[in-house]
Design a protein around this motif. Structure first.
Motif, PDB file in Angstrom:
ATOM      1  N   SER A 135       7.085  12.668 -14.670  1.00  0.00           N
ATOM      2  CA  SER A 135       7.802  13.624 -14.729  1.00  0.00           C
ATOM      3  C   SER A 135       7.659  14.486 -13.457  1.00  0.00           C
ATOM      4  N   SER A 136       8.339  15.397 -13.030  1.00  0.00           N
ATOM      5  CA  SER A 136       8.261  16.301 -11.978  1.00  0.00           C
ATOM      6  C   SER A 136       7.165  17.498 -12.311  1.00  0.00           C
ATOM      7  N   ALA A 137       7.154  17.765 -13.531  1.00  0.00           N
ATOM      8  CA  ALA A 137       5.842  18.776 -13.915  1.00  0.00           C
ATOM      9  C   ALA A 137       4.571  18.013 -14.038  1.00  0.00           C
ATOM     10  N   GLU A 138       4.441  16.846 -14.276  1.00  0.00           N
ATOM     11  CA  GLU A 138       3.149  16.134 -14.191  1.00  0.00           C
ATOM     12  C   GLU A 138       2.853  16.025 -12.735  1.00  0.00           C
ATOM     13  N   LEU A 139       3.899  15.664 -11.959  1.00  0.00           N
ATOM     14  CA  LEU A 139       3.618  15.367 -10.447  1.00  0.00           C
ATOM     15  C   LEU A 139       3.148  16.736  -9.864  1.00  0.00           C
ATOM     16  N   ARG A 140       3.644  17.790 -10.277  1.00  0.00           N
ATOM     17  CA  ARG A 140       2.975  19.037  -9.844  1.00  0.00           C
ATOM     18  C   ARG A 140       1.681  19.337 -10.010  1.00  0.00           C
ATOM     19  N   ARG A 141       1.250  19.072 -11.383  1.00  0.00           N
ATOM     20  CA  ARG A 141       0.014  19.412 -11.771  1.00  0.00           C
ATOM     21  C   ARG A 141      -0.995  18.313 -11.307  1.00  0.00           C
ATOM     22  N   GLU A 142      -0.556  17.041 -11.081  1.00  0.00           N
ATOM     23  CA  GLU A 142      -1.599  16.133 -10.279  1.00  0.00           C
ATOM     24  C   GLU A 142      -1.528  16.672  -8.979  1.00  0.00           C
ATOM     25  N   ASN A 143      -0.698  17.157  -8.098  1.00  0.00           N
ATOM     26  CA  ASN A 143      -0.806  17.622  -6.734  1.00  0.00           C
ATOM     27  C   ASN A 143      -1.591  18.738  -6.555  1.00  0.00           C
ATOM     28  N   LEU A 144      -1.591  19.793  -7.747  1.00  0.00           N
ATOM     29  CA  LEU A 144      -2.377  20.871  -7.689  1.00  0.00           C
ATOM     30  C   LEU A 144      -3.852  20.430  -7.886  1.00  0.00           C
ATOM     31  N   GLN A 145      -4.118  19.432  -8.736  1.00  0.00           N
ATOM     32  CA  GLN A 145      -5.366  19.177  -9.175  1.00  0.00           C
ATOM     33  C   GLN A 145      -6.141  18.362  -7.703  1.00  0.00           C
ATOM     34  N   TRP A 146      -5.129  17.726  -7.043  1.00  0.00           N
ATOM     35  CA  TRP A 146      -5.941  16.945  -6.137  1.00  0.00           C
ATOM     36  C   TRP A 146      -6.141  17.674  -4.911  1.00  0.00           C
ATOM     37  N   ALA A 147      -5.218  18.903  -4.776  1.00  0.00           N
ATOM     38  CA  ALA A 147      -5.641  19.831  -3.527  1.00  0.00           C
ATOM     39  C   ALA A 147      -6.867  20.656  -3.886  1.00  0.00           C
ATOM     40  N   ARG A 148      -7.013  20.872  -5.249  1.00  0.00           N
ATOM     41  CA  ARG A 148      -8.334  21.770  -5.446  1.00  0.00           C
ATOM     42  C   ARG A 148      -9.466  20.922  -5.196  1.00  0.00           C
ATOM     43  N   GLU A 149      -9.559  19.609  -5.724  1.00  0.00           N
ATOM     44  CA  GLU A 149     -10.680  18.603  -5.582  1.00  0.00           C
ATOM     45  C   GLU A 149     -10.973  18.086  -4.395  1.00  0.00           C
ATOM     46  N   VAL A 194       0.864  -1.195   0.011  1.00  0.00           N
ATOM     47  CA  VAL A 194      -0.055   0.194   0.057  1.00  0.00           C
ATOM     48  C   VAL A 194       0.936   1.291   0.031  1.00  0.00           C
ATOM     49  N   GLN A 195       2.100   0.922  -0.016  1.00  0.00           N
ATOM     50  CA  GLN A 195       2.962   2.376  -0.323  1.00  0.00           C
ATOM     51  C   GLN A 195       3.112   2.623  -1.796  1.00  0.00           C
ATOM     52  N   ASP A 196       2.535   1.811  -2.571  1.00  0.00           N
ATOM     53  CA  ASP A 196       2.527   2.120  -3.953  1.00  0.00           C
ATOM     54  C   ASP A 196       1.189   3.119  -4.226  1.00  0.00           C
ATOM     55  N   ARG A 197       1.383   4.255  -4.954  1.00  0.00           N
ATOM     56  CA  ARG A 197       0.497   4.911  -5.256  1.00  0.00           C
ATOM     57  C   ARG A 197      -1.020   4.485  -5.926  1.00  0.00           C
ATOM     58  N   ARG A 198      -0.793   3.330  -6.484  1.00  0.00           N
ATOM     59  CA  ARG A 198      -1.906   2.651  -6.890  1.00  0.00           C
ATOM     60  C   ARG A 198      -2.801   1.824  -6.298  1.00  0.00           C
ATOM     61  N   ALA A 199      -2.068   1.708  -5.019  1.00  0.00           N
ATOM     62  CA  ALA A 199      -3.073   1.466  -3.808  1.00  0.00           C
ATOM     63  C   ALA A 199      -4.128   2.213  -3.445  1.00  0.00           C
ATOM     64  N   TRP A 200      -4.118   3.537  -3.807  1.00  0.00           N
ATOM     65  CA  TRP A 200      -5.047   4.583  -3.351  1.00  0.00           C
ATOM     66  C   TRP A 200      -5.941   5.155  -4.246  1.00  0.00           C
ATOM     67  N   SER A 201      -7.095   5.457  -4.031  1.00  0.00           N
ATOM     68  CA  SER A 201      -7.895   6.415  -5.059  1.00  0.00           C
ATOM     69  C   SER A 201      -7.431   7.710  -5.419  1.00  0.00           C
ATOM     70  N   GLU A 202      -8.353   8.357  -6.213  1.00  0.00           N
ATOM     71  CA  GLU A 202      -7.680   9.887  -6.580  1.00  0.00           C
ATOM     72  C   GLU A 202      -7.903  10.733  -5.425  1.00  0.00           C
ATOM     73  N   ASP A 203      -8.562  10.444  -4.438  1.00  0.00           N
ATOM     74  CA  ASP A 203      -8.726  11.266  -3.238  1.00  0.00           C
ATOM     75  C   ASP A 203      -7.455  11.274  -2.228  1.00  0.00           C
ATOM     76  N   ARG A 204      -6.760  10.138  -2.426  1.00  0.00           N
ATOM     77  CA  ARG A 204      -5.502   9.934  -1.460  1.00  0.00           C
ATOM     78  C   ARG A 204      -5.730   9.683  -0.085  1.00  0.00           C
ATOM     79  N   LEU A 205      -7.007   9.510   0.250  1.00  0.00           N
ATOM     80  CA  LEU A 205      -7.664   9.515   1.563  1.00  0.00           C
ATOM     81  C   LEU A 205      -8.061   7.934   1.728  1.00  0.00           C
TER      82      LEU A 205
END
Length: 260
Positions: free
Chosen positions: A217-231, A169-180
């Motif tokens: 990539s780092s840029a993709e990860l930043r975009r994902e993190n920003l989208q996650w924070a908003r949603e 469960v340390q793999d990101r794929r073990a978690w849904s989009e909300d990361r909760l």
């Protein structure tokens, strides 16, 4: 885990808890949520005659420990199942200023009641949050709470599903989009761990390697993190500041023992 068995002498199972046990973000065919507890029940029922295994799930998202004790534990005294899983206290630990020692005392009082009402009690440790930005600072509190829970299990003869040590469960794929909440595959890994913790042999390994995934990539990860924070992050923080719970007006999805 030595001496795993093909079947266990269990005919009834009641699951208690919050969103983790309700099964959020693991959609079932009927439009509700499945989750690791439903998946565990299916593993326990496998190979039995139709109707030979009964299951209830009383978990409701957002519930704090005292709410679970007040609403769900009395039902276990009434039902007297062969197995109860009790995963609770996580929402309490997430609250600012919470004391894991004090939460653990209340957790043990509930376990003592459950041990008198069920043949077997299984509890879960908390997840290791080292890779979760939102909860990384709580890692020490969770580890302290986990230490208490292992001691509680020893004192009351409980089984333990050690989620802290579940590397899968340390793999990101073990978690849904909300990361909760867990993804469907994350729920499956936990169900397999719980089954093995009870002594049931499973064909699948909860720690089976994940398939290779493309690099991000780092840029993709930043975009994902920003989208996650908003949603997800900002609405979650807003609900907590307003004293709201995602479980307000939600009822248990399977409040009575029913055959699988």
């Amino acid at each position: 885990m030595p001496n795993l068995q093909e079947t266990l002498d269990l005919d009834s199972y009641v699951a208690l808890g919050d969103s983790f046990t309700e099964g959020l973000n693991d959609p079932a065919a009927d439009g509700a949520f499945a989750g690791w507890a439903d998946r565990l029940a299916a593993l326990l029922a496998a190979g039995r005659p139709p109707g030979g295994f009964k299951y209830a799930n009383l978990a409701v998202r957002g519930r704090l420990l005292d709410q679970i004790v007040a609403e769900q534990v009395p039902e276990v005294r009434r039902i007297q199942p062969d197995l109860v899983t009790f995963c609770a206290g996580g929402n309490d630990i997430l609250r600012p200023g919470s004391d894991p020692d004090e939460v653990a005392e209340r957790f043990e009082a509930a376990v003592a009641q459950l041990a008198d009402s069920a043949g077997t009690v299984l509890i879960c440790t908390g997840f290791d949050t080292r890779g979760v930005p939102l909860f990384k600072h709580l890692r020490g509190k969770i580890a302290t709470y986990n230490g208490h829970m292992r001691a509680v299990a020893d004192r009351h003869g409980c089984k333990v599903a050690d989620l802290w040590s579940l590397r899968a469960v340390q793999d990101r794929r073990a978690w849904s989009e909300d990361r909760l909440h867990l993804s469907p595959e994350g729920h499956q890994r936990v169900a397999l761990l719980a089954a093995r913790s009870l002594g049931l042999r499973t064909e699948q390994d909860p720690e089976a390697p994940w398939p290779s995934a493309p690099a991000v990539s780092s840029a993709e990860l930043r975009r994902e993190n920003l989208q996650w924070a908003r949603e997800f992050l900002l609405p979650w923080v807003g609900r907590r500041l307003r004293g709201e719970s995602s479980g307000d007006h939600v009822e248990a999805k399977r409040p009575e023992l029913m055959p699988l």
